[in-house]
Scaffold this active site. Structure first.
Site, short mmCIF file in Angstrom:
data_model
loop_
_atom_site.label_atom_id
_atom_site.label_comp_id
_atom_site.label_asym_id
_atom_site.label_seq_id
_atom_site.Cartn_x
_atom_site.Cartn_y
_atom_site.Cartn_z
CB CYS A 147 -94.68 -32.85 -7.22
SG CYS A 147 -95.60 -31.97 -5.95
CD GLN A 148 -94.24 -27.48 -11.86
OE1 GLN A 148 -93.51 -28.42 -12.16
NE2 GLN A 148 -93.93 -26.24 -12.16
#
Length: 130
Positions: free
Chosen positions: A87-88
């Site tokens: 994810c980020q």
């Protein structure tokens, strides 16, 4: 006396919730980019960010299954192959790993340490239509 006991219980619950939020599942392995690259080509590479984030740039070869849709799309995840998540920053991939472990029982689950924001490898972006 009762008031002090309530404070102790409240603090204990808060500590438990904070630890639970930041500690990933037991079977989740955080990999630095070099190790992540070595394994993800022989696995299911899943970007768990939202579609707009994915369209803005994602690891080449990744498919997008946002953590917000993970339960509904669980059938798309194979049980016979390792799962590489990112994810980020790493928080949502930990949440996704918990869901996968709970619903699919996969044991080989990895996530990118530091998330996509630290990725320096090849990426792909969705082309904007004119």
């Amino acid at each position: 006396m009762i008031f002090e006991w309530l404070w102790v219980m409240l603090i204990a619950v808060l500590v438990f919730l904070i630890v639970r939020r930041f500690v990933g599942p037991k079977d989740l392995t955080a990999l630095p980019q070099e190790d992540f690259i070595k394994g993800y080509r022989k696995a299911q590479l899943i970007d768990v960010r939202e579609p707009k984030e994915y369209d803005g740039g994602h690891i080449l070869g990744a498919r997008n299954i946002p953590v917000s849709q993970m339960k509904q799309r669980m059938v798309e995840i194979r049980e016979d192959q390792p799962v590489y998540l990112y994810c980020q920053s790493g928080m949502r991939s930990k949440q996704a790993a918990k869901l996968i472990k709970k619903h699919k029982g996969n044991r080989d689950i990895y996530h990118l340490k530091g998330g996509f924001k630290r990725w320096t490898g090849k990426i792909s972006k969705k082309k904007k239509s004119a």
